[in-house]
Design a protein around this motif. Structure first.
Motif, PDB file in Angstrom:
ATOM      1  N   LEU A  36       0.811  -1.213   0.000  1.00  0.00           N
ATOM      2  CA  LEU A  36       0.000   0.000   0.000  1.00  0.00           C
ATOM      3  C   LEU A  36       0.844   1.262   0.000  1.00  0.00           C
ATOM      4  CD1 LEU A  36      -2.809  -1.088   2.500  1.00  0.00           C
ATOM      5  CD2 LEU A  36      -2.911  -1.027  -0.005  1.00  0.00           C
ATOM      6  N   ASN A  37       2.149   1.122   0.246  1.00  0.00           N
ATOM      7  CA  ASN A  37       3.052   2.271   0.202  1.00  0.00           C
ATOM      8  C   ASN A  37       3.789   2.398  -1.134  1.00  0.00           C
ATOM      9  OD1 ASN A  37       2.799   3.847   2.483  1.00  0.00           O
ATOM     10  ND2 ASN A  37       4.446   2.869   3.624  1.00  0.00           N
ATOM     11  N   VAL A  38       3.721   1.378  -1.965  1.00  0.00           N
ATOM     12  CA  VAL A  38       4.441   1.399  -3.238  1.00  0.00           C
ATOM     13  C   VAL A  38       3.893   2.525  -4.119  1.00  0.00           C
ATOM     14  CG1 VAL A  38       4.932   0.131  -5.366  1.00  0.00           C
ATOM     15  CG2 VAL A  38       5.031  -1.039  -3.150  1.00  0.00           C
ATOM     16  N   GLY A  39       4.777   3.321  -4.658  1.00  0.00           N
ATOM     17  CA  GLY A  39       4.379   4.433  -5.520  1.00  0.00           C
ATOM     18  C   GLY A  39       4.016   5.696  -4.779  1.00  0.00           C
ATOM     19  N   ARG A  40       4.194   5.708  -3.498  1.00  0.00           N
ATOM     20  CA  ARG A  40       3.836   6.875  -2.690  1.00  0.00           C
ATOM     21  C   ARG A  40       4.758   8.050  -3.037  1.00  0.00           C
ATOM     22  NH1 ARG A  40       2.316   6.411   3.631  1.00  0.00           N
ATOM     23  NH2 ARG A  40       2.001   8.617   4.087  1.00  0.00           N
ATOM     24  N   LYS A  41       4.196   9.147  -3.486  1.00  0.00           N
ATOM     25  CA  LYS A  41       4.974  10.308  -3.894  1.00  0.00           C
ATOM     26  C   LYS A  41       5.345  11.154  -2.678  1.00  0.00           C
ATOM     27  CE  LYS A  41       2.941  10.445  -8.517  1.00  0.00           C
ATOM     28  NZ  LYS A  41       2.179  11.245  -9.515  1.00  0.00           N
ATOM     29  N   CYS A  42       6.568  11.656  -2.701  1.00  0.00           N
ATOM     30  CA  CYS A  42       7.103  12.373  -1.540  1.00  0.00           C
ATOM     31  C   CYS A  42       7.712  13.707  -1.956  1.00  0.00           C
ATOM     32  CB  CYS A  42       8.139  11.510  -0.823  1.00  0.00           C
ATOM     33  SG  CYS A  42       7.477   9.972  -0.147  1.00  0.00           S
ATOM     34  N   GLU A  43       6.937  14.547  -2.603  1.00  0.00           N
ATOM     35  CA  GLU A  43       7.419  15.884  -2.960  1.00  0.00           C
ATOM     36  C   GLU A  43       7.640  16.754  -1.732  1.00  0.00           C
ATOM     37  OE1 GLU A  43       8.509  17.028  -5.682  1.00  0.00           O
ATOM     38  OE2 GLU A  43       7.950  15.421  -7.051  1.00  0.00           O
ATOM     39  N   HIS A  44       7.169  16.265  -0.583  1.00  0.00           N
ATOM     40  CA  HIS A  44       7.429  16.941   0.699  1.00  0.00           C
ATOM     41  C   HIS A  44       8.757  16.490   1.299  1.00  0.00           C
ATOM     42  CE1 HIS A  44       6.023  13.011   1.904  1.00  0.00           C
ATOM     43  NE2 HIS A  44       4.792  13.286   1.463  1.00  0.00           N
ATOM     44  N   GLY A  45       9.528  15.687   0.550  1.00  0.00           N
ATOM     45  CA  GLY A  45      10.749  15.111   1.071  1.00  0.00           C
ATOM     46  C   GLY A  45      12.013  15.696   0.475  1.00  0.00           C
ATOM     47  N   VAL A  46      13.147  15.167   0.929  1.00  0.00           N
ATOM     48  CA  VAL A  46      14.464  15.588   0.450  1.00  0.00           C
ATOM     49  C   VAL A  46      15.326  14.358   0.221  1.00  0.00           C
ATOM     50  CG1 VAL A  46      14.377  17.796   1.687  1.00  0.00           C
ATOM     51  CG2 VAL A  46      15.455  15.808   2.779  1.00  0.00           C
ATOM     52  N   ILE A  47      16.388  14.536  -0.557  1.00  0.00           N
ATOM     53  CA  ILE A  47      17.443  13.541  -0.684  1.00  0.00           C
ATOM     54  C   ILE A  47      18.640  14.033   0.121  1.00  0.00           C
ATOM     55  CG2 ILE A  47      18.912  12.229  -2.259  1.00  0.00           C
ATOM     56  CD1 ILE A  47      15.896  11.760  -2.680  1.00  0.00           C
ATOM     57  N   LEU A  48      19.187  13.151   0.923  1.00  0.00           N
ATOM     58  CA  LEU A  48      20.352  13.476   1.743  1.00  0.00           C
ATOM     59  C   LEU A  48      21.585  12.724   1.263  1.00  0.00           C
ATOM     60  CD1 LEU A  48      19.035  13.235   5.434  1.00  0.00           C
ATOM     61  CD2 LEU A  48      19.102  15.252   3.962  1.00  0.00           C
ATOM     62  N   ARG A  49      22.717  13.415   1.263  1.00  0.00           N
ATOM     63  CA  ARG A  49      23.999  12.733   1.261  1.00  0.00           C
ATOM     64  C   ARG A  49      24.276  12.384   2.719  1.00  0.00           C
ATOM     65  NH1 ARG A  49      29.946  15.215  -0.124  1.00  0.00           N
ATOM     66  NH2 ARG A  49      29.138  16.838   1.262  1.00  0.00           N
ATOM     67  N   VAL A  50      24.390  11.106   3.012  1.00  0.00           N
ATOM     68  CA  VAL A  50      24.527  10.673   4.403  1.00  0.00           C
ATOM     69  C   VAL A  50      25.928  11.014   4.907  1.00  0.00           C
ATOM     70  CG1 VAL A  50      24.474   8.706   5.963  1.00  0.00           C
ATOM     71  CG2 VAL A  50      22.815   8.857   4.085  1.00  0.00           C
ATOM     72  N   VAL A  51      25.970  11.791   5.976  1.00  0.00           N
ATOM     73  CA  VAL A  51      27.232  12.154   6.609  1.00  0.00           C
ATOM     74  C   VAL A  51      27.637  11.096   7.631  1.00  0.00           C
ATOM     75  CG1 VAL A  51      28.355  13.848   8.116  1.00  0.00           C
ATOM     76  CG2 VAL A  51      26.931  14.617   6.200  1.00  0.00           C
ATOM     77  N   SER A  52      26.687  10.643   8.421  1.00  0.00           N
ATOM     78  CA  SER A  52      26.948   9.578   9.394  1.00  0.00           C
ATOM     79  C   SER A  52      25.673   8.775   9.595  1.00  0.00           C
ATOM     80  CB  SER A  52      27.425  10.160  10.729  1.00  0.00           C
ATOM     81  OG  SER A  52      26.432  10.997  11.300  1.00  0.00           O
ATOM     82  N   THR A  53      25.835   7.505   9.907  1.00  0.00           N
ATOM     83  CA  THR A  53      24.694   6.620  10.137  1.00  0.00           C
ATOM     84  C   THR A  53      25.182   5.495  11.035  1.00  0.00           C
ATOM     85  OG1 THR A  53      23.067   5.172   9.073  1.00  0.00           O
ATOM     86  CG2 THR A  53      25.176   5.441   7.943  1.00  0.00           C
ATOM     87  N   ASN A  54      24.448   5.226  12.097  1.00  0.00           N
ATOM     88  CA  ASN A  54      24.964   4.375  13.167  1.00  0.00           C
ATOM     89  C   ASN A  54      24.353   2.982  13.145  1.00  0.00           C
ATOM     90  OD1 ASN A  54      25.915   6.954  13.933  1.00  0.00           O
ATOM     91  ND2 ASN A  54      24.129   7.255  15.254  1.00  0.00           N
TER      92      ASN A  54
END
Length: 417
Positions: A36-54
């Motif tokens: 039910l989430n497939v194809g969900r549009k996210c124009e309210h979102g951003v793409i991040l270059r990940v600096v750190s992830t734990n």
């Protein structure tokens, strides 16, 4: 279009670093994605270059095969990154911003979000309230142990750091804002820790250490940490905690009495969760041990914070009841002592701005408390293996080498270890 390397769950005990699709502002089909989430549009979102992830203990539960996580799931919900693309509907977050991402995915529009309960958002997971990146049964949002990741609802969720240069100097502390520091703080705060409190923290993993440091910040007079792992207990002692080696002592109340003069504390925090073991030299897995213990050793009228993870599906459990999350908890004891319980995911946004300010001012030293250790993204499989063996470290993945550049002294090259 750049590549996107990510940490992928390959089955019980195995992860690998593989190339996945570069993120777009739409949720595509893939392992673990709710249909039910497939194809969900996210124009309210951003793409991040990940600096750190734990690497998180919650990830480790999946990698051990103790959940229903599907093979191919991209892991990682503790994300800090730089904004490199913004959606059409994003108004306040800009390209170049350095931000912390709450592990809870929250729309900001539903009743729960408006009431501050962003850990149980009603609109991001079709199966049940609450969602997270790269986590089993959480809607299928792609994880952030990667070079790049998509984050929805950016204006509402993202915590922008006020000064990028200052943030990179403090990045090993700030990377803990996405989950571990707010989670530990939530455990201590919801247990009622305040000036002069005596506190027992069950578990000296990263969340337990974060809860212990949070209890100190909240004014506790004594913080006692219990664990089966001597190296992790040594880490707790390094910043002023009392400790109990549960591999040697089965009676926690007796050990607390040796420290405090009475066999009880004002408050207790469960930072272990459903893979808990019993106490003593012959300990075995007993998933209700911590919950029953903290009821035994917390004074009547006290409060219990329970940020430790409990699940509704555990295929590796030792009995049929535990496989569906049904544990042998002495609820009558808690009732008789009029205990208050707070459970569930942490609503990160309730705390992260204040904790950021504590870090930037130098008041909070969370990276030191949890022994933050930087490793390359390619070394994630080794990091998972070492974490599973109980090393007293919080592994911070560095996909682009930015953290290592600022903090070479905290970098661990496994080839040299």
């Amino acid at each position: 279009m750049p590549g996107n390397r990510a940490v992928v769950y390959k089955g019980p005990g195995r992860v690998a670093v593989e190339t996945i699709d570069y993120p777009e502002l739409v949720l595509k089909d893939g392992p673990g994605v709710n249909p039910l989430n497939v194809g969900r549009k996210c124009e309210h979102g951003v793409i991040l270059r990940v600096v750190s992830t734990n690497i998180c203990g919650s990830d480790q539960h999946m990698v051990r095969g103790r959940t229903t996580a599907p093979e191919g799931l991209v892991l990682g919900h503790e994300i800090t990154g730089e904004v490199i693309e913004v959606g059409r509907d994003v108004e306040f977050i800009k390209k170049g911003d350095l931000v912390s991402v709450p592990f809870n995915i929250a729309c900001g529009r539903c009743r729960n979000c408006k009431e501050g309960n962003t850990h149980i958002c009603l609109n991001v997971n079709p199966d049940r309230p609450g969602s997270a990146y790269g986590y089993v049964d959480m809607g299928g949002w792609v994880g952030g142990q990667a070079e790049y990741v998509m984050v929805p609802y950016a204006d509402f969720q993202l915590l922008k750091f006020p000064d990028k240069d200052q943030a990179m100097e403090k990045i090993l502390d700030l990377t803990m804002l996405s989950d571990i520091f707010p989670t530990g703080y939530h455990g201590a705060y919801s247990a009622g820790v305040t000036t002069g409190s005596t506190v027992y923290v069950a578990g000296a993993g990263p969340v337990g250490l974060a809860a212990a440091h949070a209890a100190q910040l909240l004014g506790a007079s004594v913080v006692i940490v219990g664990d089966l792992n001597p190296a992790r207990l040594e880490q707790a002692r390094s910043f002023g905690c009392e400790t109990i080696d549960l591999s040697q002592h089965a009676d926690v109340g007796e050990m607390i009495e040796q420290i405090l003069g009475v066999p009880e504390v004002d408050c207790a925090v469960d930072c272990v969760g459903f893979e808990a073991h019993g106490h003593g030299r012959d300990h075995q897995e007993e998933p209700a041990t911590v919950l029953n213990t903290i009821m035994q050793i917390t004074r009547a009228g006290g409060r219990l914070g329970i940020p430790g993870l409990y699940v509704t599906g555990d295929p590796g459990a030792k009995d049929e009841e535990a496989k569906i999350g049904s544990l042998r908890i002495r609820i009558g004891l808690g009732w008789a002592k009029a205990h208050s319980f707070v459970t569930g995911q942490t609503p990160v946004m309730r705390y992260h701005r204040q904790l950021m300010n504590m870090i930037l001012s130098g008041r909070a030293q969370i990276a030191k408390a949890v022994n933050a250790t930087v490793i390359d993204l390619d070394d994630a499989p080794r990091g998972y293996a070492d974490f599973d063996r109980g090393v007293a470290r919080k592994f911070v993945l560095d996909p682009h080498g930015l953290v290592r550049k600022h903090h070479p002294e905290r970098f661990l090259a496994f080839s040299q270890n």
